[in-house]
Write a protein that holds these residues in place. Structure first.
Motif, PDB file in Angstrom:
ATOM      1  N   VAL A  67       0.875  -1.178   0.000  1.00 21.76           N
ATOM      2  CA  VAL A  67       0.000   0.000   0.000  1.00 21.76           C
ATOM      3  C   VAL A  67       0.909   1.224   0.000  1.00 21.76           C
ATOM      4  O   VAL A  67       1.785   1.347   0.857  1.00 21.76           O
ATOM      5  CB  VAL A  67      -0.900   0.015   1.255  1.00 21.76           C
ATOM      6  CG1 VAL A  67      -1.776   1.254   1.285  1.00 21.76           C
ATOM      7  CG2 VAL A  67      -1.745  -1.256   1.304  1.00 21.76           C
ATOM      8  N   CYS A  68       0.697   2.100  -0.989  1.00 22.29           N
ATOM      9  CA  CYS A  68       1.647   3.187  -1.211  1.00 22.29           C
ATOM     10  C   CYS A  68       0.941   4.536  -1.128  1.00 22.29           C
ATOM     11  O   CYS A  68      -0.253   4.641  -1.398  1.00 22.29           O
ATOM     12  CB  CYS A  68       2.261   3.012  -2.590  1.00 22.29           C
ATOM     13  SG  CYS A  68       3.312   4.357  -3.097  1.00 22.29           S
ATOM     14  N   HIS A  69       1.716   5.554  -0.790  1.00 19.13           N
ATOM     15  CA  HIS A  69       1.154   6.890  -0.669  1.00 19.13           C
ATOM     16  C   HIS A  69       0.497   7.360  -1.961  1.00 19.13           C
ATOM     17  O   HIS A  69      -0.522   8.045  -1.931  1.00 19.13           O
ATOM     18  CB  HIS A  69       2.245   7.877  -0.248  1.00 19.13           C
ATOM     19  CG  HIS A  69       1.803   8.718   0.904  1.00 19.13           C
ATOM     20  ND1 HIS A  69       1.001   9.819   0.730  1.00 19.13           N
ATOM     21  CD2 HIS A  69       1.999   8.581   2.229  1.00 19.13           C
ATOM     22  CE1 HIS A  69       0.743  10.334   1.920  1.00 19.13           C
ATOM     23  NE2 HIS A  69       1.329   9.606   2.846  1.00 19.13           N
ATOM     24  N   SER A  70       1.055   6.985  -3.104  1.00 18.33           N
ATOM     25  CA  SER A  70       0.435   7.483  -4.338  1.00 18.33           C
ATOM     26  C   SER A  70      -0.919   6.824  -4.576  1.00 18.33           C
ATOM     27  O   SER A  70      -1.762   7.356  -5.303  1.00 18.33           O
ATOM     28  CB  SER A  70       1.360   7.372  -5.545  1.00 18.33           C
ATOM     29  OG  SER A  70       1.889   6.102  -5.647  1.00 18.33           O
ATOM     30  N   ASP A  71      -1.174   5.675  -3.923  1.00 15.11           N
ATOM     31  CA  ASP A  71      -2.521   5.092  -3.989  1.00 15.11           C
ATOM     32  C   ASP A  71      -3.561   6.076  -3.448  1.00 15.11           C
ATOM     33  O   ASP A  71      -4.707   6.095  -3.911  1.00 15.11           O
ATOM     34  CB  ASP A  71      -2.602   3.799  -3.159  1.00 15.11           C
ATOM     35  CG  ASP A  71      -1.823   2.651  -3.783  1.00 15.11           C
ATOM     36  OD1 ASP A  71      -1.635   2.657  -5.007  1.00 15.11           O
ATOM     37  OD2 ASP A  71      -1.404   1.747  -3.036  1.00 15.11           O
TER      38      ASP A  71
ATOM     39  N   GLY B  84      -3.206  -0.445  -6.716  1.00 15.74           N
ATOM     40  CA  GLY B  84      -2.120  -1.323  -6.269  1.00 15.74           C
ATOM     41  C   GLY B  84      -1.041  -1.507  -7.314  1.00 15.74           C
ATOM     42  O   GLY B  84      -1.276  -2.133  -8.346  1.00 15.74           O
ATOM     43  N   HIS B  85       0.152  -0.934  -7.046  1.00 21.25           N
ATOM     44  CA  HIS B  85       1.233  -1.086  -8.024  1.00 21.25           C
ATOM     45  C   HIS B  85       2.437  -1.794  -7.402  1.00 21.25           C
ATOM     46  O   HIS B  85       3.567  -1.603  -7.828  1.00 21.25           O
ATOM     47  CB  HIS B  85       1.620   0.287  -8.593  1.00 21.25           C
ATOM     48  CG  HIS B  85       1.892   1.309  -7.538  1.00 21.25           C
ATOM     49  ND1 HIS B  85       0.949   2.219  -7.131  1.00 21.25           N
ATOM     50  CD2 HIS B  85       2.978   1.542  -6.782  1.00 21.25           C
ATOM     51  CE1 HIS B  85       1.459   2.973  -6.181  1.00 21.25           C
ATOM     52  NE2 HIS B  85       2.693   2.585  -5.936  1.00 21.25           N
ATOM     53  N   GLU B  86       2.185  -2.582  -6.351  1.00 30.81           N
ATOM     54  CA  GLU B  86       3.281  -3.334  -5.731  1.00 30.81           C
ATOM     55  C   GLU B  86       2.885  -4.806  -5.607  1.00 30.81           C
ATOM     56  O   GLU B  86       2.785  -5.353  -4.519  1.00 30.81           O
ATOM     57  CB  GLU B  86       3.606  -2.733  -4.358  1.00 30.81           C
ATOM     58  CG  GLU B  86       4.001  -1.268  -4.446  1.00 30.81           C
ATOM     59  CD  GLU B  86       4.418  -0.658  -3.109  1.00 30.81           C
ATOM     60  OE1 GLU B  86       4.425  -1.368  -2.089  1.00 30.81           O
ATOM     61  OE2 GLU B  86       4.735   0.536  -3.101  1.00 30.81           O
ATOM     62  N   PRO B  87       2.654  -5.475  -6.768  1.00 28.26           N
ATOM     63  CA  PRO B  87       2.217  -6.865  -6.694  1.00 28.26           C
ATOM     64  C   PRO B  87       3.381  -7.852  -6.565  1.00 28.26           C
ATOM     65  O   PRO B  87       4.405  -7.713  -7.230  1.00 28.26           O
ATOM     66  CB  PRO B  87       1.491  -7.089  -8.023  1.00 28.26           C
ATOM     67  CG  PRO B  87       1.906  -5.978  -8.925  1.00 28.26           C
ATOM     68  CD  PRO B  87       2.698  -4.971  -8.148  1.00 28.26           C
TER      69      PRO B  87
ATOM     70  N   ALA C  26       9.433  -2.782  -5.771  1.00 28.00           N
ATOM     71  CA  ALA C  26       9.100  -2.296  -7.114  1.00 28.00           C
ATOM     72  C   ALA C  26       8.561  -0.875  -7.122  1.00 28.00           C
ATOM     73  O   ALA C  26       8.433  -0.261  -8.169  1.00 28.00           O
ATOM     74  CB  ALA C  26       8.091  -3.234  -7.776  1.00 28.00           C
ATOM     75  N   CYS C  27       8.221  -0.348  -5.937  1.00 25.13           N
ATOM     76  CA  CYS C  27       7.827   1.059  -5.919  1.00 25.13           C
ATOM     77  C   CYS C  27       8.747   1.852  -5.010  1.00 25.13           C
ATOM     78  O   CYS C  27       9.606   2.579  -5.475  1.00 25.13           O
ATOM     79  CB  CYS C  27       6.379   1.241  -5.519  1.00 25.13           C
ATOM     80  SG  CYS C  27       5.950   2.986  -5.480  1.00 25.13           S
ATOM     81  N   SER C  28       8.598   1.691  -3.698  1.00 20.65           N
ATOM     82  CA  SER C  28       9.345   2.594  -2.824  1.00 20.65           C
ATOM     83  C   SER C  28      10.858   2.442  -3.015  1.00 20.65           C
ATOM     84  O   SER C  28      11.568   3.434  -3.150  1.00 20.65           O
ATOM     85  CB  SER C  28       8.935   2.416  -1.366  1.00 20.65           C
ATOM     86  OG  SER C  28       9.161   1.118  -0.935  1.00 20.65           O
TER      87      SER C  28
HETATM   88 ZN   LIG Z   1       4.044   3.711  -4.997  1.00 22.81          ZN
END
Ligand SMILES: [Zn+2]
Ligand SMILES: [Zn+2]
Length: 351
Positions: free
Chosen positions: A37-41, A71-74, A158-160
């Protein structure tokens, strides 16, 4: 398959049941086990980014139209393959690189999918994302083997981690006494500190407004920490060689840019929102650089994974929660109640 979707921006995500897609051609179907779960979500959930001055950028303009799966961290297990897939087998655990471009244009062919403007297919941004039991990946080349790394931590790479890594790659050449500020010590800032340490940066100043995040930054390897609300913050930071801004607000930009030494560089990757108003002559006179950085390339992700495999990246605190708590996780992130990262567990939901 089950997914948690934005049905209306700003309203709780809804749990929906749909037909699980069948991969065709080079597509790979991944059964999601972990999704960060990311801030840009939060911005995508809200439906817009704040451009300052009352202006907004609406995510529907880049193809994110509800109903939509965030969700971009699968991270997950390969479940089915299209007929043209090579190099990956059903049952293998893989991290999914989500910043997928069109695959055909010059930047994509140069390995810079994250810069694609001719039809990007970013998972969880303008393609169905990871808050689901299944995600469709266009090509197996976007799958990365992370064996030996904890699954939940891997999902955040893959994101942070790749965002922090790509931002750190844009720093100027540093001398041994140079100080580097990390603005914002949430999940992104903490992994940023770890990336800087892995690159040999000794003097990191962790900056935040939350004592719990500052404590985590000190524990994570920041030599100094600074409460940016203190009246002496600008003075304390003055003369830094560089700032990595993981917040991206008018306040953090003013602080970071204002504190640079001559020849210093301010790298912004936070998307908090607002606008930059800065006098022009000092940018030239002080020869400073203002650079944007957005996520990172597939190659950079592979470098990040290699660092993590060698235990050179210290995981920021990662809290795994059941997928059914997706809405609560977003609320907690929005309220600033999360130290480190939350990762959703979809394993129990697999349908
Ligand atoms: Zn992100
Ligand atoms: Zn492209």
């Amino acid at each position: 398959m089950i997914s948690y979707q934005i049905v209306e921006h700003g309203k709780p995500l809804q749990k929906l049941y749909q037909q699980t897609p069948k991969p065709a051609g080079t597509e790979v179907l991944v059964r999601v086990t972990r999704a960060g779960v990311c801030h840009s979500d939060l911005h995508i959930w809200d439906g817009y980014f704040d451009l300052g001055g009352g202006k907004r950028f609406y995510v529907k303009e880049r193809g994110c139209v509800p109903p939509f799966t965030l969700g971009h961290e699968p991270f997950g297990v390969v479940e089915a393959l299209g007929s043209k897939v090579k190099g990956v087998k059903v049952g293998q655990k893989r991290l999914v690189y989500p910043w997928i471009g069109c695959g055909r244009c010059a930047v994509c062919r140069a390995g810079q999918d994250n810069y694609c403007v001719s039809g990007s297919r970013f998972l969880g941004v303008n393609r169905a994302g990871a808050y689901a039991t299944h995600v469709l990946v266009p090509d197996p080349k976007y799958l990365v083997d992370t064996s030996g790394i904890d699954d939940a931590f891997a999902s955040t790479l893959a994101c942070s981690a790749v965002t922090a890594y790509s931002a750190a790659a844009k720093l100027p050449a540093l001398g041994p006494k140079d100080r580097v500020a990390v603005l914002g010590c949430g999940g992104l800032g903490l992994i940023g500190i770890s990336v800087l340490r892995a690159k040999g940066v000794k003097h990191i100043v962790g900056c935040d407004i939350d004592p719990a995040k500052l404590a985590a930054a000190a524990k994570g390897g920041a030599r100094e920490v600074l409460d940016t609300r203190s009246p002496e913050a600008a003075q304390a930071l003055a003369g830094i060689a560089a700032a990595l801004d993981f917040v991206g607000s008018p306040a953090t930009a003013a602080l970071g840019i204002g504190a640079l030494r001559k020849g210093g560089r301010y790298v912004i990757c936070g998307l908090y929102g607002g606008e930059l108003i800065h006098p022009l002559p000092p940018i030239a006179q002080r020869a400073i650089g203002i650079v944007g950085s957005y996520v990172g390339s597939l190659q950079e992700l592979k470098q990040v994974v290699a660092l993590a495999k060698k235990r050179k990246l210290r995981p920021a605190p990662v809290e795994t929660r059941p997928a059914d708590e997706a809405n609560q996780a977003l609320e907690d992130l929005k309220a600033g109640r999360i130290v480190g990262r939350v990762v959703l567990d979809f394993e129990a939901l697999a349908a």
